[in-house]
Scaffold this motif. Structure first.
Motif, PDB file in Angstrom:
ATOM      1  N   ASP A  57      17.186  81.502  82.727  1.00 17.51           N
ATOM      2  CA  ASP A  57      17.967  80.639  81.887  1.00 17.51           C
ATOM      3  C   ASP A  57      17.929  80.813  80.580  1.00 17.51           C
ATOM      4  N   GLY A 102      23.325  69.526  77.880  1.00 15.71           N
ATOM      5  CA  GLY A 102      23.147  69.922  79.369  1.00 15.71           C
ATOM      6  C   GLY A 102      22.093  70.693  79.614  1.00 15.71           C
ATOM      7  N   TRP A 103      21.211  71.149  78.553  1.00 15.76           N
ATOM      8  CA  TRP A 103      20.168  72.024  78.743  1.00 15.76           C
ATOM      9  C   TRP A 103      18.997  71.429  79.606  1.00 15.76           C
ATOM     10  N   ASN A 105      19.345  69.994  82.048  1.00 13.90           N
ATOM     11  CA  ASN A 105      19.661  69.743  83.970  1.00 13.90           C
ATOM     12  C   ASN A 105      18.895  70.827  84.580  1.00 13.90           C
ATOM     13  N   ARG A 106      18.383  71.865  83.695  1.00 20.68           N
ATOM     14  CA  ARG A 106      17.699  72.990  84.626  1.00 20.68           C
ATOM     15  C   ARG A 106      16.318  72.218  85.055  1.00 20.68           C
ATOM     16  N   LEU A 108      16.188  68.962  86.028  1.00 21.44           N
ATOM     17  CA  LEU A 108      16.341  67.854  86.977  1.00 21.44           C
ATOM     18  C   LEU A 108      16.858  68.241  88.358  1.00 21.44           C
ATOM     19  N   PRO A 110      19.025  67.598  91.804  1.00 21.92           N
ATOM     20  CA  PRO A 110      20.548  67.125  91.948  1.00 21.92           C
ATOM     21  C   PRO A 110      20.710  65.842  91.807  1.00 21.92           C
ATOM     22  N   ILE A 113      21.012  64.670  88.473  1.00 24.44           N
ATOM     23  CA  ILE A 113      22.236  65.091  87.429  1.00 24.44           C
ATOM     24  C   ILE A 113      23.267  64.088  87.960  1.00 24.44           C
ATOM     25  N   GLU A 114      23.359  63.716  89.259  1.00 21.36           N
ATOM     26  CA  GLU A 114      24.518  62.971  89.861  1.00 21.36           C
ATOM     27  C   GLU A 114      24.255  61.435  89.277  1.00 21.36           C
ATOM     28  N   PRO A 117      23.424  61.151  84.413  1.00 19.36           N
ATOM     29  CA  PRO A 117      23.735  62.182  83.750  1.00 19.36           C
ATOM     30  C   PRO A 117      23.718  61.930  82.310  1.00 19.36           C
ATOM     31  N   ALA A 120      20.049  61.524  80.991  1.00 16.70           N
ATOM     32  CA  ALA A 120      19.802  62.792  80.627  1.00 16.70           C
ATOM     33  C   ALA A 120      20.232  63.735  79.543  1.00 16.70           C
ATOM     34  N   PHE A 121      21.437  63.275  79.363  1.00 12.47           N
ATOM     35  CA  PHE A 121      22.057  63.828  77.970  1.00 12.47           C
ATOM     36  C   PHE A 121      21.350  63.117  76.732  1.00 12.47           C
TER      37      PHE A 121
END
Length: 190
Positions: A57, A102-103, A105-106, A108, A110, A113-114, A117, A120-121
């Motif tokens: 990453d 989006g950094w 997201n690694r 989190l 799935p 993320i669904e 989001p 998380a942002f």
């Protein structure tokens, strides 16, 4: 709980060379040894990823280059003030990288993320803010206190601040995600 442990594992792996540097420095007082071992661990982590043919990453690459670059500068200058100010540079660079949407997201699962989001942002930017605050705090402590005081204070602050934000972010995203999932299920049943 599994997702919390998975995210914690990734965070710990990303911070491993820094934490290792701090442990070696605090136990031995030897800056050179701590820097060399921290650099070796950072390089070994990336090497292990290559050997296992795992993707690396952006945050991992950035961490490696910061560890190697700052470590080399520390070894060349042999100046303890550089070691003390180095985290300010690192925190600032990390904060800038964390401004990339989006950094996070690694870290989190799935389902997060669904379902969350947007949250998380927001937490991606909160993490960037923590890095910028930490950069300023480190500079103040490095310029006004002894090496011993700086190392103890910044070690404790660094670990505690990140752990607290990690737990707050995890709990917030999980709580909101569960509520949203329930609302989806109720709407689907109607």
């Amino acid at each position: 709980m599994k997702h919390l442990l998975d995210a914690g594992k990734l965070l710990l792996l990303d911070m491993a060379s820094t934490l290792f540097f701090l442990v070696v420095y605090l136990t031995t007082g030897n800056v050179t040894l701590a820097v060399v071992l921290g650099m070796a661990l950072g390089a070994a982590q990336i090497g292990w990823q290559f050997l296992r043919q795992k993707p690396i990453d952006t945050m991992q690459w950035m961490s490696l280059f910061l560890v190697l670059g700052a470590g080399a500068a520390t070894l060349i200058t042999r100046d303890p003030r550089f070691v003390m100010i180095k985290p300010t540079v690192i925190y600032t660079v990390v904060g800038i990288v964390m401004l990339r949407p989006g950094w996070i997201n690694r870290y989190l699962p799935p389902v997060a993320i669904e379902m969350v989001p947007d949250i998380a942002f927001i937490f991606g930017y909160v993490w960037a803010g923590l890095m910028f605050f930490s950069a300023g705090l480190n500079l103040i402590v490095a310029l006004n206190y002894s090496v011993a005081t700086w190392s103890v204070f910044m070690s404790i602050y660094g670990i505690v601040s990140k752990l607290v934000l990690f737990l707050i972010g995890f709990a917030t995203m999980r709580t909101i995600g569960v509520r949203r999932r329930r609302a989806q299920m109720i709407a689907a049943a109607s």
